[in-house]
Design a protein around this motif. Structure first.
Motif, PDB file in Angstrom:
ATOM      1  N   LEU A   1       0.847  -1.188   0.000  1.00 26.96           N
ATOM      2  CA  LEU A   1       0.000   0.000   0.000  1.00 26.96           C
ATOM      3  C   LEU A   1       0.886   1.242   0.000  1.00 26.96           C
ATOM      4  N   CYS A   2       0.411   2.293  -0.621  1.00 30.24           N
ATOM      5  CA  CYS A   2       1.019   3.615  -0.482  1.00 30.24           C
ATOM      6  C   CYS A   2      -0.101   4.567  -0.104  1.00 30.24           C
ATOM      7  N   PRO A   3      -0.176   4.968   1.151  1.00 29.00           N
ATOM      8  CA  PRO A   3      -1.289   5.819   1.587  1.00 29.00           C
ATOM      9  C   PRO A   3      -1.411   7.118   0.800  1.00 29.00           C
ATOM     10  N   GLU A   4      -0.282   7.726   0.447  1.00 32.30           N
ATOM     11  CA  GLU A   4      -0.351   9.018  -0.236  1.00 32.30           C
ATOM     12  C   GLU A   4      -0.909   8.870  -1.649  1.00 32.30           C
ATOM     13  N   VAL A   5      -0.501   7.812  -2.346  1.00 35.23           N
ATOM     14  CA  VAL A   5      -1.102   7.518  -3.645  1.00 35.23           C
ATOM     15  C   VAL A   5      -2.552   7.085  -3.438  1.00 35.23           C
ATOM     16  N   GLY A   6      -2.794   6.360  -2.341  1.00 39.35           N
ATOM     17  CA  GLY A   6      -4.133   5.861  -2.057  1.00 39.35           C
ATOM     18  C   GLY A   6      -5.161   6.962  -1.846  1.00 39.35           C
ATOM     19  N   ILE A   7      -4.720   8.159  -1.427  1.00 36.78           N
ATOM     20  CA  ILE A   7      -5.675   9.259  -1.250  1.00 36.78           C
ATOM     21  C   ILE A   7      -5.753  10.137  -2.489  1.00 36.78           C
ATOM     22  N   GLY A   8      -5.121   9.666  -3.579  1.00 41.12           N
ATOM     23  CA  GLY A   8      -5.263  10.365  -4.852  1.00 41.12           C
ATOM     24  C   GLY A   8      -4.166  11.340  -5.200  1.00 41.12           C
ATOM     25  N   MET A   9      -3.084  11.378  -4.417  1.00 40.13           N
ATOM     26  CA  MET A   9      -1.996  12.287  -4.733  1.00 40.13           C
ATOM     27  C   MET A   9      -1.175  11.716  -5.891  1.00 40.13           C
ATOM     28  N   PRO A  10      -0.637  12.572  -6.747  1.00 37.68           N
ATOM     29  CA  PRO A  10       0.076  12.095  -7.931  1.00 37.68           C
ATOM     30  C   PRO A  10       1.514  11.689  -7.623  1.00 37.68           C
ATOM     31  N   VAL A  11       2.180  11.109  -8.602  1.00 39.57           N
ATOM     32  CA  VAL A  11       3.615  10.784  -8.545  1.00 39.57           C
ATOM     33  C   VAL A  11       4.273  11.408  -9.772  1.00 39.57           C
TER      34      VAL A  11
ATOM     35  N   GLU B   1       2.868  18.759  11.137  1.00 37.53           N
ATOM     36  CA  GLU B   1       2.951  20.002  11.887  1.00 37.53           C
ATOM     37  C   GLU B   1       2.145  19.888  13.171  1.00 37.53           C
ATOM     38  N   GLN B   2       2.678  20.502  14.229  1.00 32.20           N
ATOM     39  CA  GLN B   2       1.971  20.536  15.505  1.00 32.20           C
ATOM     40  C   GLN B   2       1.025  21.723  15.491  1.00 32.20           C
ATOM     41  N   ARG B   3      -0.263  21.445  15.426  1.00 29.88           N
ATOM     42  CA  ARG B   3      -1.288  22.488  15.425  1.00 29.88           C
ATOM     43  C   ARG B   3      -2.088  22.427  16.722  1.00 29.88           C
ATOM     44  N   ASP B   4      -2.951  23.407  16.912  1.00 28.01           N
ATOM     45  CA  ASP B   4      -3.790  23.437  18.108  1.00 28.01           C
ATOM     46  C   ASP B   4      -4.692  22.207  18.194  1.00 28.01           C
ATOM     47  N   ASN B   5      -5.074  21.656  17.034  1.00 25.41           N
ATOM     48  CA  ASN B   5      -5.943  20.480  17.000  1.00 25.41           C
ATOM     49  C   ASN B   5      -5.158  19.178  16.830  1.00 25.41           C
ATOM     50  N   GLY B   6      -3.868  19.196  17.225  1.00 23.44           N
ATOM     51  CA  GLY B   6      -3.065  17.990  17.198  1.00 23.44           C
ATOM     52  C   GLY B   6      -2.071  17.965  16.045  1.00 23.44           C
ATOM     53  N   VAL B   7      -1.495  16.778  15.817  1.00 24.50           N
ATOM     54  CA  VAL B   7      -0.537  16.606  14.728  1.00 24.50           C
ATOM     55  C   VAL B   7      -1.297  16.492  13.422  1.00 24.50           C
ATOM     56  N   ARG B   8      -0.911  17.329  12.464  1.00 26.18           N
ATOM     57  CA  ARG B   8      -1.608  17.359  11.172  1.00 26.18           C
ATOM     58  C   ARG B   8      -0.626  17.129  10.038  1.00 26.18           C
ATOM     59  N   ALA B   9      -1.085  16.476   8.997  1.00 30.13           N
ATOM     60  CA  ALA B   9      -0.289  16.262   7.791  1.00 30.13           C
ATOM     61  C   ALA B   9      -0.631  17.380   6.805  1.00 30.13           C
ATOM     62  N   ILE B  10       0.352  18.230   6.539  1.00 30.86           N
ATOM     63  CA  ILE B  10       0.139  19.437   5.745  1.00 30.86           C
ATOM     64  C   ILE B  10       1.001  19.398   4.476  1.00 30.86           C
ATOM     65  N   VAL B  11       0.438  19.859   3.373  1.00 32.28           N
ATOM     66  CA  VAL B  11       1.201  20.055   2.143  1.00 32.28           C
ATOM     67  C   VAL B  11       1.699  21.498   2.163  1.00 32.28           C
ATOM     68  N   PRO B  12       2.982  21.735   2.493  1.00 33.95           N
ATOM     69  CA  PRO B  12       3.467  23.117   2.655  1.00 33.95           C
ATOM     70  C   PRO B  12       3.256  23.992   1.414  1.00 33.95           C
ATOM     71  N   LYS B  13       3.342  23.398   0.244  1.00 33.53           N
ATOM     72  CA  LYS B  13       3.226  24.175  -0.994  1.00 33.53           C
ATOM     73  C   LYS B  13       1.861  24.823  -1.141  1.00 33.53           C
ATOM     74  N   THR B  14       0.819  24.132  -0.672  1.00 39.71           N
ATOM     75  CA  THR B  14      -0.552  24.640  -0.845  1.00 39.71           C
ATOM     76  C   THR B  14      -1.248  24.943   0.475  1.00 39.71           C
ATOM     77  N   GLY B  15      -0.700  24.409   1.592  1.00 37.14           N
ATOM     78  CA  GLY B  15      -1.360  24.578   2.881  1.00 37.14           C
ATOM     79  C   GLY B  15      -2.465  23.566   3.127  1.00 37.14           C
ATOM     80  N   GLU B  16      -2.673  22.638   2.191  1.00 33.48           N
ATOM     81  CA  GLU B  16      -3.756  21.663   2.330  1.00 33.48           C
ATOM     82  C   GLU B  16      -3.475  20.713   3.493  1.00 33.48           C
ATOM     83  N   ASP B  17      -4.512  20.417   4.274  1.00 38.96           N
ATOM     84  CA  ASP B  17      -4.436  19.464   5.380  1.00 38.96           C
ATOM     85  C   ASP B  17      -5.000  18.131   4.878  1.00 38.96           C
TER      86      ASP B  17
END
Length: 312
Positions: A42-52, A60-76
């Motif tokens: 399995l590749c989770p990142e490909v599995g959620i539709g992200m390209p290769v 990132e440590q946010r107020d609502n916990g640890v979040r997976a962020i795409v720094p280029k776009t800010g997408e969570d």
């Protein structure tokens, strides 16, 4: 024969699915472990539709916990990764272990960089989002990272746990008291090598438990797998070797007893690998059969051609 299935990050099998279009092929997994297990990749990142290739993700440590962020776009993408883990349960229901890609914000098991979005500083203290879901959903499941598999002790420990867990999964359902007793008996010397307190406590619990409730069985296997995940020390291995030696005391000649004692002490002192006294003990077991010892997973925990005890 039972087919043992092991989950794995797809990039570790050579699939070019990493963010940069590359892979991290694990020679041990593909060339050695792969001879004995069926991989579920399995590749989770490909599995959620992200390209290769794709923009990188960071934790990132946010107020609502640890979040997976795409720094280029800010997408969570945290929720999408967690949802993927939930959807993957059908594929993962029968796996007996999982090999994860180290340092990955989705698959890293430990010491993944966790960023402070205010100043960009990072500490290596997080777990990847998908890996954390595996830990929560399957607490007894053996997990390991590709990099840690380069350590002979960690490699041997992981593979041993995979084969023990596969044996547990292979028990007939519903599990009877007789089945549990037979399974637990086969693990006694392994548990003695890894955690003497658990060895004693579980022995009492199994003997006293009459009803094979789901709660008891869940607690039992989680306790077993947690105990086996603790590295076995030379002192504990020596204790087990001497324990086995006692079964042959009456059958061996004086010279044979001396040779076996010398091999065990040489292992204890770090002069010989564990394989040396074990080879002698297995030889004597063939010459002087013992039903109890023959059923102990400690002596043959996985296929010999994996050669995992050579460096211990």
């Amino acid at each position: 024969m039972q087919t043992i299935k092991v989950g794995i990050s797809a990039c570790l099998l050579g699939d070019e699915v990493r963010f940069d279009g590359g892979h991290k092929r694990s020679a041990f997994c593909t060339d050695e472990l792969g001879r004995h297990v069926e991989f579920v990749k399995l590749c989770p990142e490909v599995g959620i539709g992200m390209p290769v290739p794709r923009p990188t993700i960071r934790l990132e440590q946010r107020d609502n916990g640890v979040r997976a962020i795409v720094p280029k776009t800010g997408e969570d993408v945290t929720q999408r990764l967690e949802d993927f883990a939930a959807r993957a349960q059908g594929h993962l229901a029968q796996i007996s272990g999982y090999v994860l890609c180290a340092k990955s914000p989705s698959c890293g098991m430990e010491r993944v960089k966790l960023y402070n979005p205010e100043n960009g500083h990072a500490r290596k203290e997080a777990t990847g989002i998908f890996a954390a879901q595996l830990q929560q959903r399957y607490p007894a499941l053996p997990l390991e990272e590709d990099g840690r598999l380069n350590d002979p002790m960690l490699r041997e420990n992981f593979v041993m746990r995979v084969f023990v867990y596969a044996a547990w999964q292979g028990l007939p359902e519903p599990i009877s008291k007789a089945d549990l007793l037979a399974f637990h008996t086969s693990l006694k010397l392994l548990l003695l090598a890894h955690n003497q307190q658990v060895y004693r406590d579980l022995g009492r619990q199994v003997a006293q438990q009459q009803d094979m409730t789901a709660a008891f069985l869940k607690s039992y296997i989680e306790t077993v797998m947690a105990a086996l995940a603790q590295p076995a020390t030379r002192a504990n291995h020596t204790n087990v070797l001497q324990h086995i030696q006692g079964y042959f005391k009456a059958a061996l000649s004086e010279d044979q007893r001396a040779e076996l004692t010398e091999a065990i002490l040489a292992y204890r002192q770090g002069i010989e690998p564990l394989l040396v006294p074990l080879t002698l003990l297995r030889h004597y077991l063939r010459e002087f059969p013992n039903e109890y010892l023959a059923g102990q997973r400690y002596l043959n925990p996985y296929p010999k051609d994996l050669k995992l005890r050579y460096g211990l």
